[in-house]
Design a protein around this motif. Structure first.
Motif: not given
Length: 270
Positions: A143-156
């Motif tokens: 869950r934590d890894e998925t949230l971090v990846a989603r946040s990075i994709r959204d900001r990019a």
């Protein structure tokens, strides 16, 4: 105690070997406790219990997941290398599991068939283990890894407005030069390009570069060099190198002249 059920016999052998490794200081008690917790939830095949035990132990060493290639021994030293064990120690623990999956595909089949493992993309019932692609996770780490990846994709993917005038002022301040030159400042041009990329507007990037660089886009100098051809580029480079050499000789000559004058001016001692 003799077991007629080979699955139960394999699980008992696994707990015994895990207890031996724990007493030897090679395994955390928490890792065995977590694997036993998974076993208490329902019928779980011994290979999945072994994977749960290893996954918990790796979590204690800073890893977030367990890769199938490591379990199958297809990636370097496999689990033994990750845990810092000898191959004999790992074989002693893995050998208690019968039958032991022989490759990554067989391990994936074990996880997909287990009711205590959620395979991403299937219906989620809150299982403690998550199987995603080629990796097995503890749920909270997935869950934590998925949230971090989603946040990075959204900001990019998000476009950021860039105040060209403000950035231009900072670049002029950071790359201030006391001499006028027709040659482009490539370091400054590179930062202009990064600012344009950060803006995220593909259609306006050339205009951003022009605004931020305070004149023609940096690419114009590159195109001009290409038009003049490699011979002109080599000639220009030779001129620059020759100029530096002449300048060096002049400085050295001036130094020698100065030393000669000082020696001539110095009084002779009697």
């Amino acid at each position: 105690m003799k077991h007629d059920n080979p699955v139960t016999a394999s699980a008992d052998a696994l707990w015994q070997e895990a207890a031996r490794l724990t007493e030897a200081g090679e395994l955390r008690r928490l890792s065995t406790a977590f694997a036993r917790f998974v076993a208490s939830l329902g019928p779980v095949a011994p290979p999945v219990l072994l994977a749960a035990l290893v996954l918990s132990e790796l979590e204690g060493q800073g890893h977030s997941c367990l890769q199938l290639a490591d379990l199958a021994g297809e990636n370097g030293d496999g689990v033994a290398g990750l845990l810092g064990w000898s191959s004999e120690q790992w074989q002693g623990l893995a050998g208690t599991v019968v039958p032991l999956p022989k490759n990554a595909k067989a391990w994936a089949a074990q996880f997909s068939a287990c009711e205590e493992v959620w395979t991403v993309g299937e219906l989620d019932y809150g299982e403690p283990l998550v199987f995603d692609g080629e990796r097995l996770y503890l749920r909270r780490y997935w869950r934590d890894e998925t949230l971090v990846a989603r946040s990075i994709r959204d900001r990019a993917a998000r476009a950021h407005p860039v105040d060209a005038a403000a950035v231009h002022g900072w670049l002029d301040l950071l790359f201030a030069s006391g001499r006028a030159s027709e040659k482009p400042d490539w370091q400054k041009a590179g930062l202009c390009d990064r600012a344009a990329r950060f803006a995220g507007d593909h259609h306006r990037r050339p205009r951003y570069r022009q605004d931020l660089h305070g004149g023609a886009p940096a690419g114009a100098a590159v195109r001009d060099r290409a038009r003049r051809g490699p011979a002109a580029h080599r000639a220009g480079r030779a001129d620059r190198q020759g100029g530096r050499a002449v300048e060096t000789v002049d400085r050295q000559g001036a130094g020698r002249t100065g030393r000669t004058r000082r020696r001539q001016a110095a009084p002779r001692s009697n």
